[in-house]
Design a protein around this motif. Structure first.
Motif: not given
Length: 838
Positions: A768, A771-772, A835
């Motif tokens: 995650k 991805r951010y 995030w």
């Protein structure tokens, strides 16, 4: 009267708490049990003590020394074997002398009135007196029946329920006449209960029992240990509790010196806190003992638990009826349920959950967010994969065992195929030798032949593999970063690190255990190749301009770090005409890993010698001879990132107009690009790994030099991998060609500010975060080679890089100003945190 303390027990039933300390040194309310026994003896004027030690004796002896600091005199008897309880006492007969003496276990908790026992013994004119007590469950103890006169009439050691004839048991505390020892054979296994006491009954020796009503508990099991603490806190035992006593509504608090407690409004019952411990805000502590030098984060909840010294518990963690050993780290919001016993140096990840009734042996790691429902003993490893790139690592002789090595070797052999030949080697460490042999056993059981180089450097192994004679190779070493760990490094047939795809295939075979063993007549052979070192040295010298180095007559200092380079590099330096002062130039398995203090001490010594005798340069090799550290002619340690810039400058200056490309990792400073730009040379970025550096050489023939950020350099005319010995020799060649000194170059180069920060991040959240980070980078110039590298301007960048092994995210930031770097790290630290929570 003298006292004999039985302090040799293994504490098997107290494992894993007793894996690193003997049972008598287990703390009870922050004081070792044996310390409490000595205090009890001293209370009744018994100050001459003989301690019988066997298991981890140095731990006991280093703590008590001669006893002077405790107001007593202590002598020690170290048994060379386990002679049993009576046999151990017999072993100390010369120290005991001719007077009555008391025997007491060093691992019981009691407040017995010893003076009453002694008076009873003399009043009865006994030769032996046992202290007795009554318990609900007598099965684990020696059961005794006593006549009205106090004489013992029957004795049975640890009966079954069908043999139980009393609830009166033997406490292991005896007053004895030394003549009793005549019945005990010298240096033979002989127990009081099983052997000696039946003899006394048979021979009708005056043998009495004294029934005490004082507190007594054998801390024999983990449950006993925890219950003993609750008894102490409930006031059932008359014992000292250290610290300032503070009475508040519903709570009695004992707090040690220099401890900091934000508030104790949520404390309940009896709470004991050691010295130099920090307790955060809104912490709920109920009937618990916290050791010294601990840290308890805000909003924690600790109920009926015992925390040993130097353990850190993160914010919001919850513990109930647990014991946590020394030097543990409990992550934020971790939940540890009832009856969990965690040994020393364990790490429990953030938001992980440990179910009830489990045990963790030392050095275990439970990853962030994990749910653990079974005990982790020596051979277990709570990891989701076996390999980290081409390396398998584990705790020496705990996870790295002969059984594990043989299985892994068989899996590797099954992957390569019957009839192939594998090259193996190791460093000088004893565990490495053990694992090397175990791996060989597994390989030959799969039908492969093995060529064993025994002690060799990794560069030598790679060089030999390049011959094409082998299907693969491996090297076993003590971890260069953790003295408790052993690494097994796997190589492909060409000497390059084993690709991840092949490592995964071996991993599947290992876990599936579906690899065949060959018939007895197909088991492989073991050979010991000769002239491998000679071939390595020959190629080594062919790749250097020896004459120009010899003309310089270099005066250098080399610290070998007690590693394998000492077996071969002195000869090479001699052929290069160098005058050398050698440090740590002998093999020593105990010195293959340095902590920060040891490393600093070694560098300081290297620096002092270079400057005091005015030598040209100083080098330190790592024990595996792959990496180097450099001290310049001024005695200054060149940091690794700066060393890369210096070597790039020397290399490009010495090879002006001959080089088109060089390669460096994604984490390397832009100083490299600035220097390369002066020579019109392209800089290729690689992944932040040694494998990535090797790939750059193997995939692009124009790349002749790859510089690392950790002291490793690749010069492809010699080898496709880093070699510390060749790096030193090549740097001497470059200095010879350019006429530049290391310190001079360092002062002349542009200087940027490069910093590194590590953030905790569970495995499940790494994807995650990245991805951010990728979305964040779309509006900037970026590189996606390894992690996400974002360029803010020509000199400023940030790299977000997930750790391959640990639950961490790395941030690297660089700019031309310190303040810019600090702001960049702060900004992206906040973003990564955000995030993770989104």
């Amino acid at each position: 009267m003298k006292a004999v303390i039985m302090a040799g027990g293994f504490g098997t039933r107290l494992r894993p708490l007793t894996m690193n300390i003997p049972k008598p040194m287990v703390p009870v309310v922050n004081i070792p049990i044996m310390h409490r026994i000595i205090s009890l003896l001293k209370k009744y004027k018994i100050t001459e003590i003989i301690a019988l030690v066997y298991y981890y004796p140095d731990v006991i002896m280093n703590y008590f020394k001669d006893g002077k600091d405790f107001g007593v005199k202590i002598s020690y008897v170290r048994a060379e074997a386990d002679f049993g309880t009576a046999g151990s006492v017999r072993n100390a007969a010369d120290l005991i002398g001719d007077d009555e003496f008391i025997v007491i276990s060093g691992d019981v908790l009691t407040d017995i009135d010893i003076s009453k026992v002694i008076n009873y013994h003399f009043d009865k004119k006994a030769k032996a007196t046992i202290v007795l007590t009554r318990v609900k469950n007598p099965l684990p103890y020696g059961i005794v029946i006593v006549k009205d006169t106090g004489e013992i009439s029957r004795f049975l050691e640890k009966p079954s329920w069908g043999e139980v004839f009393s609830d009166t048991i033997n406490t292991g505390i005896y007053v004895l006449n030394p003549s009793i020892l005549e019945f005990v054979p010298y240096k033979q296994e002989f127990d009081f209960s099983k052997n000696l006491f039946p003899i006394l009954l048979e021979k009708k020796i005056p043998f009495y029992g004294f029934l005490t009503e004082n507190y007594w508990r054998d801390i024999g099991t983990l449950g006993d240990y925890l219950e003993a603490h609750l008894d102490c806190l409930a006031g059932m035992v008359d014992l000292e509790i250290k610290g300032e006593k503070i009475e508040t509504k519903g709570t009695t608090l004992y707090t040690g010196g220099n401890s900091q407690i934000e508030d104790y409004s949520k404390f309940e019952g009896i709470v004991v806190i050691g010295e130099n411990t920090k307790i955060g805000k809104n912490v709920k502590l109920v009937n618990s003992v916290i050791g010294s030098d601990c840290e308890i984060g805000d909003n924690c909840e600790i109920i009926n638990s015992v925390i040993w010294d130097r353990t850190k518990i993160g914010k919001g963690a919850k513990l109930t009826l647990d014991v946590i050993g020394y030097d543990c780290v409990i992550g934020e919001k971790a939940e540890i349920n009832e009856n969990v016993f965690i040994s020393d140096h364990c790490v429990i990840g953030r938001e992980s959950k440990l179910m009830s009734n489990i045990k963790l042996w030392p050095w275990k790691v439970v990853e962030d967010g994990s749910i653990l429902s079974k005990s982790l003993v020596w051979e277990d490893k709570w990891l989701k994969e076996l390999f980290t790139e081409s390396r398998v690592s584990g705790i020496s002789n705990i996870e790295m065992t002969p059984e594990f090595g043989a299985k892994l070797g068989a899996a590797f052999g099954a992957f390569l195929g019957q009839g192939k030949t594998v090259l193996v080697s190791r460093d000088v460490d004893n565990v490495s030798r053990m694992m090397n042999r175990a791996l060989i056993c597994g390989l030959i059981s799969a039908g492969l032949d093995v060529d064993d180089l025994r002690i060799a450097s990794i560069p030598m192994v790679r060089h030999e593999l390049r011959s094409g004679r082998y299907a693969g190779g491996l090297h076993v070493r003590k971890s260069p970063v953790d003295k408790h760990q052993t690494d097994i490094i796997f190589f492909d047939s060409n000497g390059v690190d084993l690709p991840v795809s092949k490592a995964k295939a071996i991993e599947r075979l290992f876990f599936g255990e579906d690899f065949p063993r060959v018939p007895y007549d197909k088991v492989g052979t073991i050979n010991f190749p000769v002239r491998v070192a000679e071939g390595y040295v020959e190629k080594f010298l062919e790749s250097l301009n020896i004459e120009i180095i010899r003309k310089q007559g270099f005066k250098i200092v080399v610290d070998y770090s007690n590693g394998v380079a000492v077996t071969i590099f002195p000869n090479i330096l001699g052929q290069l005409g160098c005058q050398v002062i050698s440090l740590n130039a002998y093999l020593d398995p105990s010195k293959l890993t340095k902590d920060e203090k040891e490393f600093k001490r070694a560098i300081d010594e290297l620096s002092q010698i270079v400057t005091s005798i005015r030598y040209d340069v100083g080098f330190m090799l790592n024990p595996g001879a792959e990496r180097i550290w450099v001290v310049d002619e001024r005695g200054k340690l060149i940091e690794n990132d700066r060393l890369l810039s210096i070597v790039v400058k020397l290399y490009l200056e010495a090879n002006r107009d001959k080089v088109k490309k060089i390669a460096v990792p994604i984490t390397a400073s832009l100083e490299v690009d600035m220097i390369a730009g002066e020579y019109g040379v392209e800089v290729v970025r690689t992944k932040n790994s040694h494998y990535g550096m090797m790939e750059a050489v193997l995939k692009d023939p124009e790349v002749k030099f790859v510089g690392g950020t950790k002291g490793g350099f690749i010069f492809s005319e010699f080898l496709f991998a880093s070699d510390g010995m060749f790096s030193i020799s090549k740097i001497l060649e470059l200095i010879s060609i350019t006429g530049l000194k290391i310190g001079e170059v360092e002062k002349s180069l542009p200087k940027l500010v490069l910093r590194h920060k590590v953030l905790p991040c569970s495995r499940d959240l790494k994807g995650k975060v990245m991805r951010y980070a990728t979305l964040e980078s779309e509006k900037y110039r970026r590189q996606l080679i390894d992690g996400v590298k974002i360029f803010m301007d020509d000199f400023t960048w940030i790299l977000i890089l997930p750790d391959r092994q640990r639950s961490e995210i790395h941030l690297f930031a660089e700019s031309d100003e310190e303040k810019k770097v600090e702001n960049l790290l702060a900004t992206y630290s906040d973003k990564v945190e955000r995030w993770m929570k989104s």
